[in-house]
Design an enzyme around this catalytic site. Structure first.
Site, PDB file in Angstrom:
ATOM      1  N   TYR A  71      -2.075  -0.777  10.417  1.00  0.00           N
ATOM      2  CA  TYR A  71      -2.194  -1.054   8.986  1.00  0.00           C
ATOM      3  C   TYR A  71      -0.907  -0.658   8.251  1.00  0.00           C
ATOM      4  O   TYR A  71      -0.358  -1.434   7.462  1.00  0.00           O
ATOM      5  CB  TYR A  71      -3.390  -0.290   8.410  1.00  0.00           C
ATOM      6  CG  TYR A  71      -3.618  -0.515   6.935  1.00  0.00           C
ATOM      7  CD1 TYR A  71      -4.250  -1.661   6.484  1.00  0.00           C
ATOM      8  CD2 TYR A  71      -3.196   0.424   5.992  1.00  0.00           C
ATOM      9  CE1 TYR A  71      -4.468  -1.877   5.129  1.00  0.00           C
ATOM     10  CE2 TYR A  71      -3.408   0.225   4.638  1.00  0.00           C
ATOM     11  CZ  TYR A  71      -4.044  -0.931   4.215  1.00  0.00           C
ATOM     12  OH  TYR A  71      -4.242  -1.134   2.875  1.00  0.00           O
ATOM     13  N   SER A 106       0.856  -1.182   0.000  1.00  0.00           N
ATOM     14  CA  SER A 106       0.000   0.000   0.000  1.00  0.00           C
ATOM     15  C   SER A 106       0.890   1.230   0.000  1.00  0.00           C
ATOM     16  O   SER A 106       2.063   1.167   0.403  1.00  0.00           O
ATOM     17  CB  SER A 106      -0.897   0.002   1.243  1.00  0.00           C
ATOM     18  OG  SER A 106      -1.549   1.245   1.391  1.00  0.00           O
TER      19      SER A 106
END
Length: 584
Positions: free
Chosen positions: A467, A454
């Site tokens: 995350y 990501s």
């Protein structure tokens, strides 16, 4: 693997006996597999085993090889005319009332081109699949055309193929090839295949190799010079042909098949990134293509070929995608299917994985399967890896995509929250890389691993500590694996999307708030990502492009590329951005 369960018979022709093996139901269409040099019929064992469930599979040792007898004298006993006599004797014995589907590799393909272009076999061959072996007649015309009109490009092609054909010159020398094969070369050949071609060991080659190779030198001596000098002018195929070209073939240039359409009106072309001995190194892929081609011909249809952008690169390859029930994973599975890949759609959502597999078949995948697993479960992933290898083959491209979202400050994030995010986002990737990557490495034929990270991997955020940490770990893991596996021909890419419109926003957890507030934030995030409108299909395109180009780190979306730039050249500005409150 030996030809276990095969039924054997002896077929007499021209003073010799051919050893013929049969597998499968004789009532089904017959597929005849013809081996090359210096092999015996056992080179096909892996492919034959996979085809036997659908077809009547026939293999035979070419004269002078394996358990077939050799002509006396050897000189003049291996001409294409006599090899055609052998083929007709075999098919008359195993399929007297029905044409057969012919498959040849190396010299098995060279002689099969003769079978499929001479008048006396017309009506006996339903289709022909050729790999790593050209027609000597077509080759002769290819050479003559470049000699008559020698442009620099054509001269380069001639010189390139001439260099690849070094072994042909050696095989024309008297006595020396026989002495080499019956001596040191015959003993060392299995090791050479394992080291250079990455061919698995086991029961191949058979113990008859030194004698087979010595006899087989006459295949070259009896045919090559005469046919290249005086190629037939009527060498037109009277059956549909499927040409499979391994792009890493050390002996044959893919340019050798330029203009083949002139000789083959019904031609289907396929390529794959592999070396010469594909019956041993790519049996699953070959079996899939042969099944598809034979089934199409039997049904009176033209064989379907993928029309996707990267069909030449991924056609027939086995691709496994985790998190394939939705979002980026589903779009990636579809993109590989459009490129003609065989797809394994993996997700903990059983129905969603099944829908993805079904749709993948409809849009171009020759085969697609659904598997249900939680990627965070190491034991379940081990079972999956064993099942995939046994049922579908070794994965060529692995896409570790499954992931979950978690938003909330560090002190609001519990140990259990951290454990769950790391189990899926990091350990799920670790399990995939360890299990499927190991299979790729042991096969020795290369491959590619894609890990979905990501932009959060290099963009810190006060609201995404868990995350972002999980994705940063995936990015670093990918970089480390890329360095470790580069020498084995296995590429590793980390894909770093920014704000992409998927359902991760509506399923992400928000810590430190009650259930009602969490639902409100999920809806808000989903709305914002929807307004951004960046579709997962664009990420899927980037994934395929990353594999083709072997890219290391691939930011996807403008904001991901901007953050990547800032992380390298303006880290202080990036730290300031980290204090903002993102939508997820």
């Amino acid at each position: 693997m030996t030809l276990e369960g095969a039924r054997e018979r002896r077929v007499r022709t021209g003073g010799i006996e051919l050893c013929v093996a049969e597998l499968g139901d004789p009532a089904q269409p017959t597929v005849v597999l013809v081996h090359g040099y210096p092999d015996s019929k056992e080179v096909w064992s892996e492919v034959a085993d996979r085809l036997a469930g659908r077809f009547h599979v026939v293999l035979y040792d070419v004269r002078g090889h394996g358990r077939s007898t050799a002509p006396k004298p050897l000189r003049g006993g291996f001409t294409l005319e006599k090899l055609t006599d052998d083929f007709l004797a075999v098919v008359d014995a195993v399929s007297p009332g029905r044409p057969v589907h012919l498959v040849g590799h190396d010299w098995g393909s060279v002689q099969s081109w003769e079978f499929v272009t001479v008048k006396r076999t017309e009506g006996r061959i339903a289709s022909f699949t050729s790999m790593s072996g050209p027609s000597l007649d077509h080759f002769g015309h290819w050479i003559a055309q470049r000699v008559r009109r020698p442009t620099p490009h054509r001269v380069g092609q001639l010189l390139g193929q001439g260099a690849r054909s070094w072994y042909v010159y050696l095989l024309h020398t008297p006595v020396l090839p026989e002495l080499a094969w019956r001596g040191p070369l015959g003993r060392r050949w299995p090791g050479i295949l394992r080291r250079v071609e990455k061919v698995p060991g086991g029961d191949y080659p058979t113990r008859s190799l030194p004698r087979d190779a010595a006899h087989g030198a006459w295949l070259y001596r009896d045919n090559v010079r005469s046919r290249l000098r005086r190629p037939r002018t009527d060498a037109y195929a009277h059956a549909p042909v499927q040409l499979i070209t391994p792009l890493g073939d050390a002996f044959l240039s893919e340019r050798l098949y330029d203009g083949l359409e002139r000789w083959v009106p019904r031609l289907t072309r396929r390529t794959l990134p592999a070396k010469h001995w594909i019956p041993r190194t790519r049996p699953d892929q070959l079996a899939s293509w042969i099944m598809e081609f034979v089934t199409a011909v039997e049904g009176g249809r033209t064989a379907r070929t993928a029309a996707g952008r990267y069909a030449d690169r991924f056609g027939g390859q086995l691709v496994l995608v985790t998190g394939a029930a939705s979002g980026i994973g589903r779009a990636t599975a579809y993109a590989f299917a459009e490129a003609g890949a065989r797809v394994v759609a993996v997700d903990r959502d059983e129905d969603g994985a099944a829908r993805t597999a079904e749709r993948a078949r409809l849009i171009g995948a020759p085969e697609a399967w659904a598997e249900t697993v939680d990627v965070s479960d190491g034991e379940a992933m081990e079972r999956l890896a064993k099942k995939v290898a046994a049922a579908y083959g070794v994965v060529d491209v692995l896409v570790n995509n499954a992931g979950i979202g978690l938003s909330g400050s560090f002190f609001d994030t519990t140990t259990e929250d951290w454990r769950r995010v790391l189990d899926v986002n990091l350990w799920g990737v670790l399990h995939g890389c360890r299990l499927f990557g190991k299979q790729m490495a042991e096969r020795g034929q290369g491959g590619h691993i894609v890990n979905t990270a990501s932009a959060a991997a290099y963009q810190p955020s006060k609201s995404l500590p868990a995350y972002s940490t999980s994705k940063a770990a995936v990015l670093m893991l990918s970089e480390c694996l890329r360095a470790e596996l580069a020498g084995q021909g296995i590429g590793v890419s980390a894909i770093c999307p920014g704000f992409v419109h998927t359902n991760i926003t509506s399923t992400a957890r928000f810590t430190g708030v009650d259930a009602e507030e969490e639902k409100r934030r999920q809806k808000r995030a989903a709305r914002l990502y929807g307004l951004r409108g960046y579709p997962p299909e664009k990420v899927a395109d980037a994934i395929l492009r990353a594999v083709v180009r072997n890219q290391a780190v691939v930011p996807v979306t403008p904001e991901a590329r901007g953050m990547r730039f800032m992380s390298r050249f303006a880290p202080r500005a990036l730290r300031a951005v980290a204090r903002w409150q993102p939508p997820l």
